[in-house]
Structure formats: structure tokens, C-alpha cells
Design a protein around this motif. Structure first.
Motif, PDB file in Angstrom:
ATOM      1  N   PRO A 267       0.832  -1.205   0.000  1.00  0.00           N
ATOM      2  CA  PRO A 267       0.000   0.000   0.000  1.00  0.00           C
ATOM      3  C   PRO A 267       0.867   1.256   0.000  1.00  0.00           C
ATOM      4  N   GLN A 268       0.369   2.334  -0.543  1.00  0.00           N
ATOM      5  CA  GLN A 268       1.140   3.567  -0.673  1.00  0.00           C
ATOM      6  C   GLN A 268       1.751   4.005   0.644  1.00  0.00           C
ATOM      7  N   VAL A 269       0.998   3.886   1.739  1.00  0.00           N
ATOM      8  CA  VAL A 269       1.468   4.370   3.038  1.00  0.00           C
ATOM      9  C   VAL A 269       2.659   3.574   3.547  1.00  0.00           C
ATOM     10  N   GLN A 270       2.847   2.350   3.052  1.00  0.00           N
ATOM     11  CA  GLN A 270       3.932   1.491   3.514  1.00  0.00           C
ATOM     12  C   GLN A 270       5.214   1.629   2.690  1.00  0.00           C
ATOM     13  N   ARG A 271       5.213   2.480   1.680  1.00  0.00           N
ATOM     14  CA  ARG A 271       6.356   2.541   0.761  1.00  0.00           C
ATOM     15  C   ARG A 271       7.411   3.572   1.137  1.00  0.00           C
ATOM     16  N   SER A 272       7.134   4.422   2.123  1.00  0.00           N
ATOM     17  CA  SER A 272       7.955   5.619   2.321  1.00  0.00           C
ATOM     18  C   SER A 272       9.404   5.318   2.699  1.00  0.00           C
ATOM     19  N   HIS A 273       9.663   4.166   3.303  1.00  0.00           N
ATOM     20  CA  HIS A 273      11.025   3.855   3.744  1.00  0.00           C
ATOM     21  C   HIS A 273      11.874   3.185   2.668  1.00  0.00           C
ATOM     22  N   TYR A 274      11.300   2.944   1.480  1.00  0.00           N
ATOM     23  CA  TYR A 274      11.997   2.137   0.492  1.00  0.00           C
ATOM     24  C   TYR A 274      12.098   2.842  -0.851  1.00  0.00           C
TER      25      TYR A 274
END
Length: 362
Positions: A267-274
């Protein structure tokens, strides 16, 4: 210059010097390359040419367990929990010991072990594990990658201590800590930041060769997108050097990056660290990786998920962040992520692989 102004400037200068000295005294300043702490019993056996070798890597999340959402577990940094209870720390320690005893790996590479941290009651978690596993692992190397007597951050406000550790059934001849490139930050904040590293342990082989075992935990994607690139480049440089010296090697750890194909399924919200395009391509394009791209991106990719975030929106393991890389002259026998009974121990799951060592040293 008026005398009062001169005295004021001198006073401000003295305060600034005192503040710099205080920050320096509270923080840790490792060398670029230095010996790692190593303990090894004299009677520890040597590796044998051609033998099978089982290696396991596991980020233990400082034995906190899975009943929390810490401040740094959510993309917005707003997790409500500050620290685990003593009871949960004890439970996780018991569970880690249980899993390691059942798996019986020859080498265990661990990340996120605390020592002297306020958040975990100043425990020495490696010493606790060594005491419980002394009959299996006569040799241990270790290296800090975060240490400070006091961190003036609202969620910490106390000491920190986090390390890498390698436990070995076989003799470790020497070990060193190699400093990875640091994130670009302002001069003050940088003193309190994690100082990521490679822990390199050298195990002698009876034919006169050596095996290099490398343990690491890389930075996640930060405001400085070049940090990961520089850390991976340095790691690749070490592997290339070992290859040129004809030394077999194994590199394991938490690389904080996704394999090809997993970014878009999050999900978009889970991508920020990668990063969308993983910097690990620099490694997997040249050296064998476990899980392979076919495994981590295929129909059975869920078997290779190693991370179960402490985020209430995530209901189970959903991504791969932990890997084993190895020199081409090690022959893979089997590998797996132990998922069935490890979901409550850490936000990462243990990944184990077995190899045959070269039968003859090159």
C-alpha cells in the motif's frame, strides 16, 4: 568594543565550547576500521573443507516482541508505545533461545541487540544469549552501531546501545568493524545518529583457507537518498575484494530494502522507507542472493517474507528485507524463512540457509 559586549561574547564562546565538549563526551566516535570485540574458546573446532554449513540471520528488535507500536514503527513517527515491559523482554529471550536451539545453525548473525539502553533497562542482551547458548557457540564477535550516554530526543531521553553480533560453533580467528558511510545530517544531530557498520568475522578452514562472515543492518531510505547507495557501494567493494583474494564469504543481515516487484504490491502508506528501485541490485546482479529474485517475486513469494511491521494496518508478514548473499563458490543446499512459530518474537523473521564449503581452497 565595549567591555560589556566583549565579556558577553567571551561568555557565549565559553558556553559554545562547553556544549561541543558535552556533546562529544555523550556520544561515540568509532574509527573507520577497528578490531571488533571477540571472545573464542581455545578448543573451538575448525571448519572443514567441503563440510555443510548452516547460517541464520535475524533482526531481534531488541527482544521487544510484537505487542507494541513504537514511535518509529509508523511512517508518520506517531506510534504510541515507548518501551517493552520486562516480562515481554524475558518472553522474547526465551523464544529466541528456543528457536536457535531447534534450528541449530552453525553461525547466527543477529541485529538490533541492546546493551546499556534505557529503553530495555540497560540489559546486555548478547550476554544473556551467550549465557543461555554457551554450550552451542564457543565464539562470538560483536560491534556497536548505535551508542550514546544520552540522546536528547523526546522518545528516548536517555542512553542507547545497539549492536551486531555473530555467534559461531567454529573458531573465529579475528573480527573487525568497518564503518559504513553515515547519513548526511547537521553536525550536532549527526553525533547522536546510528553509525551503521559491517561486522566481519574470519573463520579459519583446516586446509589453510578462511571464510569471511559479514553481518550488517543498513539504513532505511532517509531524507538523504544517497546514503543507501554509498553503503551498498562500500559493501560491494568489500565483497569484490574478498573475491579477488579467493576467500569464500557469506553476507547476511537486515538490508532495509525490497526485492524487485514488492514495492508496487505494498500500500502507498507502507512505501515511504523504500526506494522503488532497490540499491541491492548492485549486489544481486553480481552475487547469489537468498531469496533469489525468482523466489521473492514469484507465486510463492509469501514464503520469503521476513518483515512483519508493528503497524496495526498490517496483519502479517508482507515484505522481504533480510537476505543472505554468498560467494559463488559456496553451493546452496537449502534455505527457508521460519514463519510458523516466530511471529510474536520480533518484527523480523529468521532466515536460514545451508551451504557446502569448497572442498579445496583455491
Amino acid at each position: 568594543m565595549p567591555r560589556v559586549l566583549r565579556y558577553a561574547l567571551l561568555s557565549l564562546s565559553a558556553v559554545a565550547v562547553a556544549l561541543v565538549a558535552l556533546i562529544y563526551a555523550l556520544t561515540w566516535h568509532p574509527a573507520a576500521r577497528e578490531p571488533a570485540i571477540l571472545t573464542c574458546q581455545a578448543e573451538a573446532p575448525l571448519l572443514q573443507p567441503g563440510q555443510a554449513l548452516k547460517v541464520m540471520t535475524w533482526n531481534l528488535q531488541y527482544l521487544a516482541g510484537k505487542r507494541y507500536v513504537f514511535y518509529n514503527d509508523l511512517p508518520d513517527g506517531e506510534g504510541p508505545d515507548e518501551r517493552p515491559t520486562p516480562e515481554d523482554l524475558a518472553y522474547s529471550l526465551d523464544e529466541v533461545v528456543r528457536v536457535i536451539r531447534e534450528e541449530q545453525p552453525d553461525i547466527v548473525n543477529l541485529q538490533e541487540l541492546h546493551e546499556g539502553a534505557r529503553a530495555t533497562d540497560y540489559q546486555d542482551q548478547l550476554a544473556q544469549l551467550q549465557e543461555r547458548l554457551a554450550d552451542l557457540y564457543p565464539c562470538t564477535s560483536q560491534a556497536f552501531y548505535w551508542k550514546a550516554a544520552f540522546v536528547p530526543q523526546a522518545h528516548i531521553l536517555g542512553s542507547v546501545g545497539m549492536k551486531l553480533a555473530t555467534l559461531s560453533r567454529f573458531k573465529i580467528e579475528s573480527a573487525e568493524r568497518l564503518q559504513l558511510p553515515l547519513a548526511l545530517n547537521d553536525p550536532v544531530s549527526r553525533q547522536f545518529d546510528k553509525k551503521r557498520a559491517l561486522l566481519v568475522s574470519y573463520l579459519p578452514i583446516r586446509d589453510g583457507g578462511r571464510l569471511a562472515v559479514i553481518n550488517t543492518h543498513l539504513d532505511a531510505l532517509s531524507d538523504d537518498p544517497t546514503t543507501l547507495k554509498r553503503q551498498v557501494a562500500m559493501t560491494r567493494g568489500l565483497l569484490d575484494q574478498l573475491q579477488s583474494e579467493k576467500l569464500p564469504w557469506v553476507l547476511t543481515g537486515d538490508f532495509s530494502q525490497l526485492p524487485t516487484g514488492q514495492y508496487d504490491r505494498l500500500p502507498q502508506v507502507q512505501r515511504s522507507h523504500y526506494p522503488r528501485n532497490s540499491e541491492l541490485k548492485t549486489l544481486w546482479s553480481r552475487y547469489p542472493m537468498i531469496p533469489s529474485l525468482e523466489e521473492s517475486g514469484g507465486a510463492q513469494q509469501a514464503r520469503w517474507f521476513t518483515h512483519y511491521p508493528n503497524d496495526p494496518r498490517v496483519k502479517g508478514p508482507d515484505r522481504t528485507l533480510d537476505y543472505v548473499f554468498h560467494s559463488p563458490n559456496l553451493t546452496r543446499i537449502e534455505a527457508r524463512v521460519r514463519q510458523d512459530d516466530t511471529l510474536r518474537i520480533s518484527d523480523h523473521l529468521p532466515l536460514a540457509a545451508r551451504f557446502f564449503l569448497p572442498s579445496v581452497h583455491p
